[in-house]
Design a protein around this motif. Sequence first.
Motif, short mmCIF file in Angstrom:
data_model
loop_
_atom_site.label_atom_id
_atom_site.label_comp_id
_atom_site.label_asym_id
_atom_site.label_seq_id
_atom_site.Cartn_x
_atom_site.Cartn_y
_atom_site.Cartn_z
N ILE A 297 0.87 -1.18 0.00
CA ILE A 297 0.00 0.00 0.00
C ILE A 297 0.90 1.22 0.00
N MET A 298 0.75 2.07 -0.98
CA MET A 298 1.57 3.28 -1.05
C MET A 298 0.70 4.49 -1.38
N PRO A 299 1.16 5.68 -1.00
CA PRO A 299 0.38 6.88 -1.34
C PRO A 299 0.25 7.00 -2.87
N SER A 300 -0.93 7.29 -3.33
CA SER A 300 -1.13 7.37 -4.78
C SER A 300 -0.29 8.47 -5.42
N CYS A 301 0.04 9.50 -4.62
CA CYS A 301 0.85 10.59 -5.18
C CYS A 301 2.28 10.12 -5.49
N LYS A 302 2.70 8.97 -4.94
CA LYS A 302 4.04 8.43 -5.20
C LYS A 302 4.04 7.47 -6.39
N LEU A 303 2.87 7.16 -6.86
CA LEU A 303 2.73 6.12 -7.88
C LEU A 303 3.44 6.47 -9.17
N LYS A 304 3.27 7.71 -9.60
CA LYS A 304 3.83 8.13 -10.89
C LYS A 304 5.35 7.98 -10.92
N GLU A 305 5.98 8.31 -9.79
CA GLU A 305 7.45 8.32 -9.78
C GLU A 305 8.05 6.92 -9.96
N THR A 306 7.23 5.87 -9.72
CA THR A 306 7.75 4.52 -9.94
C THR A 306 7.99 4.26 -11.43
N GLY A 307 7.17 4.89 -12.26
CA GLY A 307 7.30 4.69 -13.71
C GLY A 307 6.86 3.30 -14.15
N PHE A 308 6.23 2.54 -13.26
CA PHE A 308 5.84 1.17 -13.59
C PHE A 308 4.71 1.14 -14.60
N LYS A 309 4.69 0.04 -15.34
CA LYS A 309 3.53 -0.28 -16.17
C LYS A 309 2.96 -1.59 -15.62
N PHE A 310 1.72 -1.53 -15.18
CA PHE A 310 1.10 -2.68 -14.52
C PHE A 310 0.39 -3.59 -15.53
N ASP A 311 0.26 -4.86 -15.13
CA ASP A 311 -0.39 -5.83 -16.03
C ASP A 311 -1.90 -5.61 -16.08
N LYS A 312 -2.48 -5.28 -14.94
CA LYS A 312 -3.92 -4.97 -14.89
C LYS A 312 -4.13 -3.88 -13.85
N GLY A 313 -5.20 -3.12 -14.02
CA GLY A 313 -5.45 -2.06 -13.04
C GLY A 313 -6.91 -1.68 -12.97
N THR A 314 -7.24 -1.05 -11.84
CA THR A 314 -8.58 -0.48 -11.68
C THR A 314 -8.42 0.84 -10.93
N GLY A 315 -9.46 1.67 -10.98
CA GLY A 315 -9.33 3.02 -10.42
C GLY A 315 -8.81 3.94 -11.51
N MET B 20 -7.01 6.47 -11.71
CA MET B 20 -5.60 6.89 -11.75
C MET B 20 -4.70 5.82 -12.35
N SER B 21 -5.21 4.59 -12.47
CA SER B 21 -4.37 3.52 -13.02
C SER B 21 -4.31 3.57 -14.55
N LEU B 22 -5.22 4.31 -15.15
CA LEU B 22 -5.36 4.28 -16.61
C LEU B 22 -4.05 4.55 -17.35
N SER B 23 -3.27 5.50 -16.84
CA SER B 23 -2.03 5.86 -17.54
C SER B 23 -0.86 4.98 -17.12
N MET B 24 -1.12 4.00 -16.25
CA MET B 24 -0.02 3.20 -15.73
C MET B 24 -0.12 1.73 -16.12
N LEU B 25 -0.86 1.48 -17.17
CA LEU B 25 -1.05 0.09 -17.60
C LEU B 25 -0.24 -0.19 -18.85
N LYS B 26 0.18 -1.45 -18.99
CA LYS B 26 0.90 -1.85 -20.19
C LYS B 26 0.01 -1.69 -21.41
N ASP B 27 -1.28 -1.96 -21.19
CA ASP B 27 -2.24 -1.91 -22.29
C ASP B 27 -3.55 -1.35 -21.72
N GLU B 28 -4.11 -0.34 -22.35
CA GLU B 28 -5.32 0.28 -21.77
C GLU B 28 -6.49 -0.71 -21.69
N LYS B 29 -6.41 -1.78 -22.49
CA LYS B 29 -7.47 -2.80 -22.40
C LYS B 29 -7.38 -3.58 -21.09
N ALA B 30 -6.26 -3.42 -20.39
CA ALA B 30 -6.09 -4.13 -19.12
C ALA B 30 -6.77 -3.39 -17.97
#
Lengths: 242, 232
Positions: B42-60, B62-72
């Motif tokens: 669990i991490m503050p969402s404001c720190k999320l961007k700085e990780t630069g990660f691309k996630f396999d799946k997401g919800t919420g 704010m996750s939209l720009s952090m997914l490998k594929d927007e269909k995920a």
Amino acid sequence: MRTNKNIIGFWGYPHPDLLEKYKQLYPNAQWIDFDIDYGFTDQNILPESYCSIIKNIINCAINYKENLIVILAPIGKDKCDSGWFAYEILKDMGFNIIPSTFEEKNRKRDVKISVSDLPLRKKIELITKGIYAPQNLEIKTVKAKFGFWGVPPNDLSVLELFPDETHVYGWTRCVEAMAPADIELEMYIDKDVPTVFYSQSFCSKAQLAKYLADKHNGLYIDMDDKATNSTKAKIEAFLRLR
Amino acid sequence: MINIVLDAGTTWSKIIEVSSSSLMKDYSKYLIKEENGRKYYIMPSCKLKETGFKFDKGTGHMSLSMLKDEKAYENEVIALIQGFRQKTADDGTILDMGSRDSKRAMFKNGKFKDLDWNSSCSSSTGATIEMLLKFYNIDVKSLVPAEEKYVITCGIFGLEKIMDDISKGSDAKIAVSKFIHGIAHNAWVFAKKPDKIYLSGGFCENECFVNSLGRYCEVVPLGRFLLCEGLL
């Protein structure tokens, strides 16, 4: 004397006789539906928290003031009390405005667009345009997968979430049926069709929308100005789960 | 293959990473637990961007720009229901109480029946509580459930009641507990007054809230990772 007044403004569904009279008097006039959000700056005449559709009416009237021939203003059960108050305000402000009441049911006709296979947004745009410009289209009826109940939303983009197999109910269907004050038709739904019951925030029709959604296990939503991401996600979830 | 999933909330982001993956190795301070071959962060969402990660799946959103594929991207209510279904096949109501919104879904005879999403009013959500606890320097664990409750129709009006009571000499802890009781009552009403609520989200860790809600119905806390689990 030369005049640049060329716009007839209206809201709701003015009485057909009144529409016909002004079509004949001003055959070249441009008709503008004041219910719609054209992005005008809020004139700060109505309270900040108020029905966006009624705010659109006031904002449109003021924006088009210099070019207005007349405003045709439904004030009866075919619109709402807020329409009646908006009429009184605009009359008081000096607009050339004609009150209209269209409560009879003897002109009722079958609906075609509401049950067609057209995209939902297109259906609702055609129905509202049909108030002043009859729509003679070849359209195909489709079996309903979902229903949309309510008035045309201020933010029409929300309608793009629905599949084309969505039937239209509520006041919008009444408009197509030429019976905007027919409360029985307004409350009619198809019981087996999962339906989203929509109300504009601060609109008294929210009473009906919430009641009918609970009664028929539908989804009640109300929206103020623009649809939030959460509102859109709620509709998407309902469409996927039902 | 899914290695890492994200539930990006407004204030807190929940992440599950399979133990064989090491993408989060530099963020171990956010590790909450490791079990059954999964690491939970669990991490503050404001720190999320700085990780630069691309996630396999997401919800919420704010996750939209952090997914490998927007269909995920998965709808939050769907993720909630999928997570709930992994936990139990029971009928009943699942209620997710987030930072700024609450979502619920109801099942009857094994089938989905109803949903709602209270998307904008802070009167029923966690961010208001977090701000109050910080403002009055209160440890959430020290709160005792209050018999009385504030009737909270709006978060702002609720804050006014707290401040009014404190200005009259009330203890801040008692005032906040009454506020939490009011929120718990609102949550139960929002859930359509069921006999039992499966609870998801940060409020699961707020005993004062769980016990206050327990005045009205049976409460089964399912933790903060339910939406994330619904992505796996």
